[in-house]
Write a protein that holds these residues in place. Structure first.
Motif, PDB file in Angstrom:
ATOM      1  N   SER A 109      27.884  26.690  66.961  1.00  0.00           N
ATOM      2  CA  SER A 109      29.253  26.275  66.639  1.00  0.00           C
ATOM      3  C   SER A 109      29.508  26.135  65.148  1.00  0.00           C
ATOM      4  CB  SER A 109      29.576  24.949  67.338  1.00  0.00           C
ATOM      5  OG  SER A 109      28.662  23.946  66.947  1.00  0.00           O
ATOM      6  N   ASP A 110      28.455  26.100  64.336  1.00  0.00           N
ATOM      7  CA  ASP A 110      28.614  25.928  62.886  1.00  0.00           C
ATOM      8  C   ASP A 110      27.462  26.653  62.192  1.00  0.00           C
ATOM      9  OD1 ASP A 110      29.261  25.127  60.338  1.00  0.00           O
ATOM     10  OD2 ASP A 110      28.565  23.066  60.586  1.00  0.00           O
ATOM     11  N   VAL A 111      27.688  27.915  61.856  1.00  0.00           N
ATOM     12  CA  VAL A 111      26.623  28.749  61.291  1.00  0.00           C
ATOM     13  C   VAL A 111      26.770  28.808  59.772  1.00  0.00           C
ATOM     14  CG1 VAL A 111      25.520  31.022  61.295  1.00  0.00           C
ATOM     15  CG2 VAL A 111      26.548  30.114  63.401  1.00  0.00           C
ATOM     16  N   PRO A 112      25.772  28.345  59.017  1.00  0.00           N
ATOM     17  CA  PRO A 112      25.850  28.399  57.549  1.00  0.00           C
ATOM     18  C   PRO A 112      25.577  29.799  57.031  1.00  0.00           C
ATOM     19  CG  PRO A 112      23.759  27.454  58.214  1.00  0.00           C
ATOM     20  CD  PRO A 112      24.538  27.692  59.487  1.00  0.00           C
ATOM     21  N   ALA A 113      25.797  29.997  55.740  1.00  0.00           N
ATOM     22  CA  ALA A 113      25.569  31.317  55.140  1.00  0.00           C
ATOM     23  C   ALA A 113      24.088  31.659  55.113  1.00  0.00           C
ATOM     24  CB  ALA A 113      26.155  31.369  53.732  1.00  0.00           C
ATOM     25  N   GLN A 114      23.239  30.684  54.754  1.00  0.00           N
ATOM     26  CA  GLN A 114      21.798  30.918  54.686  1.00  0.00           C
ATOM     27  C   GLN A 114      21.046  29.853  55.489  1.00  0.00           C
ATOM     28  OE1 GLN A 114      23.441  30.872  51.430  1.00  0.00           O
ATOM     29  NE2 GLN A 114      23.689  33.083  51.582  1.00  0.00           N
ATOM     30  N   ILE A 115      19.939  30.280  56.104  1.00  0.00           N
ATOM     31  CA  ILE A 115      19.043  29.364  56.801  1.00  0.00           C
ATOM     32  C   ILE A 115      17.612  29.701  56.418  1.00  0.00           C
ATOM     33  CG2 ILE A 115      20.609  29.020  58.746  1.00  0.00           C
ATOM     34  CD1 ILE A 115      18.856  30.967  60.352  1.00  0.00           C
ATOM     35  N   GLY A 116      16.724  28.719  56.542  1.00  0.00           N
ATOM     36  CA  GLY A 116      15.324  28.999  56.255  1.00  0.00           C
ATOM     37  C   GLY A 116      14.635  27.810  55.617  1.00  0.00           C
ATOM     38  N   PRO A 117      13.399  28.017  55.154  1.00  0.00           N
ATOM     39  CA  PRO A 117      12.614  29.247  55.243  1.00  0.00           C
ATOM     40  C   PRO A 117      12.144  29.487  56.686  1.00  0.00           C
ATOM     41  CG  PRO A 117      11.771  27.785  53.520  1.00  0.00           C
ATOM     42  CD  PRO A 117      12.693  26.975  54.375  1.00  0.00           C
ATOM     43  N   ILE A 118      12.041  30.762  57.067  1.00  0.00           N
ATOM     44  CA  ILE A 118      11.577  31.096  58.405  1.00  0.00           C
ATOM     45  C   ILE A 118      10.086  31.395  58.367  1.00  0.00           C
ATOM     46  CG2 ILE A 118      13.815  31.906  59.234  1.00  0.00           C
ATOM     47  CD1 ILE A 118      12.754  34.792  58.834  1.00  0.00           C
ATOM     48  N   ARG A 119       9.421  31.159  59.508  1.00  0.00           N
ATOM     49  CA  ARG A 119       8.001  31.445  59.636  1.00  0.00           C
ATOM     50  C   ARG A 119       7.749  32.212  60.933  1.00  0.00           C
ATOM     51  NH1 ARG A 119       4.252  28.818  56.449  1.00  0.00           N
ATOM     52  NH2 ARG A 119       2.855  30.406  57.321  1.00  0.00           N
ATOM     53  N   SER A 120       6.496  32.321  61.303  1.00  0.00           N
ATOM     54  CA  SER A 120       6.097  33.197  62.408  1.00  0.00           C
ATOM     55  C   SER A 120       6.281  32.542  63.777  1.00  0.00           C
ATOM     56  CB  SER A 120       4.641  33.620  62.219  1.00  0.00           C
ATOM     57  OG  SER A 120       3.819  32.494  62.056  1.00  0.00           O
ATOM     58  N   ILE A 121       6.302  33.400  64.778  1.00  0.00           N
ATOM     59  CA  ILE A 121       6.544  32.979  66.152  1.00  0.00           C
ATOM     60  C   ILE A 121       5.266  32.384  66.744  1.00  0.00           C
ATOM     61  CG2 ILE A 121       5.885  35.071  67.431  1.00  0.00           C
ATOM     62  CD1 ILE A 121       9.286  33.302  67.734  1.00  0.00           C
ATOM     63  N   ARG A 122       5.425  31.504  67.762  1.00  0.00           N
ATOM     64  CA  ARG A 122       4.313  30.866  68.443  1.00  0.00           C
ATOM     65  C   ARG A 122       4.446  31.057  69.959  1.00  0.00           C
ATOM     66  NH1 ARG A 122       2.599  31.249  64.193  1.00  0.00           N
ATOM     67  NH2 ARG A 122       1.451  29.768  62.886  1.00  0.00           N
ATOM     68  N   PRO A 123       3.351  30.841  70.731  1.00  0.00           N
ATOM     69  CA  PRO A 123       3.377  31.212  72.157  1.00  0.00           C
ATOM     70  C   PRO A 123       4.361  30.408  73.006  1.00  0.00           C
ATOM     71  CG  PRO A 123       1.346  30.042  71.597  1.00  0.00           C
ATOM     72  CD  PRO A 123       2.028  30.372  70.311  1.00  0.00           C
ATOM     73  N   HIS A 147       6.453  30.397  52.093  1.00  0.00           N
ATOM     74  CA  HIS A 147       7.491  29.431  52.494  1.00  0.00           C
ATOM     75  C   HIS A 147       8.848  29.769  51.874  1.00  0.00           C
ATOM     76  CE1 HIS A 147       3.908  27.146  53.616  1.00  0.00           C
ATOM     77  NE2 HIS A 147       3.499  27.219  52.358  1.00  0.00           N
ATOM     78  N   ASN A 148       9.194  31.044  51.765  1.00  0.00           N
ATOM     79  CA  ASN A 148      10.397  31.379  50.992  1.00  0.00           C
ATOM     80  C   ASN A 148      11.274  32.473  51.596  1.00  0.00           C
ATOM     81  OD1 ASN A 148       8.607  33.467  50.561  1.00  0.00           O
ATOM     82  ND2 ASN A 148       8.919  33.574  48.343  1.00  0.00           N
ATOM     83  N   VAL A 149      11.112  32.790  52.870  1.00  0.00           N
ATOM     84  CA  VAL A 149      11.943  33.834  53.484  1.00  0.00           C
ATOM     85  C   VAL A 149      13.234  33.216  54.012  1.00  0.00           C
ATOM     86  CG1 VAL A 149      12.099  35.648  55.214  1.00  0.00           C
ATOM     87  CG2 VAL A 149       9.906  35.188  54.086  1.00  0.00           C
ATOM     88  N   ILE A 150      14.364  33.673  53.480  1.00  0.00           N
ATOM     89  CA  ILE A 150      15.687  33.146  53.834  1.00  0.00           C
ATOM     90  C   ILE A 150      16.451  34.192  54.644  1.00  0.00           C
ATOM     91  CG2 ILE A 150      17.840  32.199  52.910  1.00  0.00           C
ATOM     92  CD1 ILE A 150      15.318  30.513  52.371  1.00  0.00           C
ATOM     93  N   VAL A 151      17.246  33.719  55.589  1.00  0.00           N
ATOM     94  CA  VAL A 151      18.065  34.596  56.440  1.00  0.00           C
ATOM     95  C   VAL A 151      19.531  34.418  56.077  1.00  0.00           C
ATOM     96  CG1 VAL A 151      18.746  35.171  58.798  1.00  0.00           C
ATOM     97  CG2 VAL A 151      16.395  34.443  58.318  1.00  0.00           C
ATOM     98  N   GLU A 152      20.234  35.533  55.870  1.00  0.00           N
ATOM     99  CA  GLU A 152      21.695  35.492  55.700  1.00  0.00           C
ATOM    100  C   GLU A 152      22.298  35.394  57.103  1.00  0.00           C
ATOM    101  OE1 GLU A 152      22.989  37.677  51.787  1.00  0.00           O
ATOM    102  OE2 GLU A 152      21.868  39.073  53.059  1.00  0.00           O
ATOM    103  N   ALA A 153      22.437  34.163  57.560  1.00  0.00           N
ATOM    104  CA  ALA A 153      22.699  33.884  58.969  1.00  0.00           C
ATOM    105  C   ALA A 153      24.026  34.449  59.456  1.00  0.00           C
ATOM    106  CB  ALA A 153      22.642  32.381  59.208  1.00  0.00           C
ATOM    107  N   ARG A 154      25.082  34.254  58.706  1.00  0.00           N
ATOM    108  CA  ARG A 154      26.399  34.726  59.161  1.00  0.00           C
ATOM    109  C   ARG A 154      26.439  36.245  59.273  1.00  0.00           C
ATOM    110  NH1 ARG A 154      30.093  30.922  55.226  1.00  0.00           N
ATOM    111  NH2 ARG A 154      29.600  28.912  56.220  1.00  0.00           N
ATOM    112  N   LYS A 155      25.833  36.914  58.311  1.00  0.00           N
ATOM    113  CA  LYS A 155      25.821  38.373  58.341  1.00  0.00           C
ATOM    114  C   LYS A 155      24.996  38.894  59.511  1.00  0.00           C
ATOM    115  CE  LYS A 155      26.464  38.940  53.341  1.00  0.00           C
ATOM    116  NZ  LYS A 155      25.866  39.474  52.088  1.00  0.00           N
ATOM    117  N   LEU A 156      23.849  38.278  59.755  1.00  0.00           N
ATOM    118  CA  LEU A 156      23.016  38.687  60.881  1.00  0.00           C
ATOM    119  C   LEU A 156      23.748  38.464  62.199  1.00  0.00           C
ATOM    120  CD1 LEU A 156      20.348  39.573  62.167  1.00  0.00           C
ATOM    121  CD2 LEU A 156      19.551  37.202  61.953  1.00  0.00           C
ATOM    122  N   ARG A 157      24.369  37.329  62.343  1.00  0.00           N
ATOM    123  CA  ARG A 157      25.083  37.031  63.594  1.00  0.00           C
ATOM    124  C   ARG A 157      26.275  37.961  63.785  1.00  0.00           C
ATOM    125  NH1 ARG A 157      28.940  32.783  65.108  1.00  0.00           N
ATOM    126  NH2 ARG A 157      28.582  32.125  67.270  1.00  0.00           N
TER     127      ARG A 157
END
Length: 349
Positions: A118-132, A186-196
């Motif tokens: 309901s409220d997506v910012p321009a950037q989110i992060g830092p992202i890391r790896s997936i877990r089981p 610890h520095n990978v950022i996602v452009e959340a709005r653009k991705l969505r």
């Protein structure tokens, strides 16, 4: 004879005079073909049809239970694996999440599965790896998940769901970058709005928790100042009820937890789940999400002790009280603490 003649001459003279007068009378200047003027009453001018005012459809945010503008109830959910290493703090975008899950990972530290809708910012992060355990957490939301990679077997598990995988270094890499404000990894950022926006046609998420009607917090439970939880020796978390802001304020290891803008992280609802840990993946702990156990639900300055259950990977978490009735949350954002059986849970106050 003379008399009759005089009368005849008089009549003749009068007739001649009448003809002379008729010949000298003025003639009309109107054209014989002119159409006579017809007087009509004025016809009423029709009033314009008023444009109807569009009826706003009241929408409810499926992950918050709050009334929102139409656009905020549409579009897919965006989940992301957010780093919680000390070198990754403060993070970007956590203050605007709908739901956050905190989970145990290697070394006794934690990471987040954060969900925005309901409220997506321009950037989110830092992202890391997936877990089981992440496929079981994220699958009910559908939409998109963003992460930086992971062990091949864990990535395959995540890709086996119906969620679109946006992986750093993959096809969606144009929506990710490394910030100079943190050091790798610890520095990978996602452009959340653009991705969505790229995947805007994906379905919105289903409702996960039930919410109290009319925007009020449930009246059940006991008054409490908050909750203290510990995932491991060096992973202590606390939540304290702040009546002024009607929210729980978060701390990590005794310090106020803030986002990158300096705002204190807070939640309308804090849900603490007691969970088992599966160690079949070696040093990587897997939180067992399909099943159930004890739960503590903090909302509106009160704590309710109940049970949680989850029937399958794609089903949402159900919260029930001692009478098996489903527990409702207050409309707003929610943090879910997945505390292992080896950890501790304390109600404060």
């Amino acid at each position: 004879m003379n008399h009759r003649r005089r009368r005849l001459l008089a009549v003749t003279a009068l007739t001649a005079a009448a003809l002379l007068l008729a010949a000298c009378a003025p003639t009309s200047t109107a054209s014989p073909s002119a159409t006579p003027r017809v007087t009509r009453s004025a016809e009423p001018t029709p009033s314009p049809t008023p444009t109807p005012t569009p009826t706003r459809v009241v929408q409810t945010a499926p992950l918050r239970g709050t009334v929102v503008q139409d656009a905020a109830a549409l579009g897919p959910a965006l989940s992301a694996k957010i780093d919680n290493h000390p070198d990754a703090r403060p993070q970007w975008g956590l203050e605007r999440t709908d739901i956050v899950f905190e989970e145990l990972v290697e070394g006794g530290i934690t990471r987040y599965v954060a969900v925005w809708h309901s409220d997506v910012p321009a950037q989110i992060g830092p992202i890391r790896s997936i877990r089981p355990m992440d496929p079981d957490i994220i699958a009910p939301f559908g939409g998109i998940v963003a992460y930086s990679g992971g062990q091949g077997r864990f990535v395959r598990m995540m890709k086996a769901t119906d969620v679109h995988n946006a992986i750093h270094g993959g096809a969606d890499d144009r929506f990710m970058y490394r910030t100079t404000k943190r050091t790798a990894p610890h520095n990978v950022i996602v452009e959340a709005r653009k991705l969505r926006a790229r995947y805007a046609t994906l379905a919105p998420p289903a409702v996960q928790f039930l919410f109290a009607p009319r925007g009020h917090a449930p009246i059940f439970g006991e008054d409490a100042a908050g909750m203290d939880v510990r995932f491991a020796r060096d992973s202590a978390r606390s939540w304290r009820w702040d009546a002024g802001s009607a929210a729980y304020l978060r701390s990590q290891n005794g310090r106020a937890d803030v986002d990158a803008s300096g705002k204190r992280l807070r939640a309308t609802n804090v849900v603490v789940l007691r969970v088992a840990i599966d160690w079949s993946y070696g040093i990587v702990p897997r939180t067992v999400m399909v099943g159930g156990s004890d739960a503590w639900i903090s909302t509106g300055g009160r704590v309710i002790h109940g049970r949680w259950s989850k029937q399958s990977q794609t089903s949402p978490i159900t919260l029930t009280n001692s009478a098996s009735g489903e527990i409702r949350l207050a409309p707003g954002n929610t943090w879910v603490e997945l505390v292992p059986t080896s950890g501790s849970i304390s109600v404060v106050g």
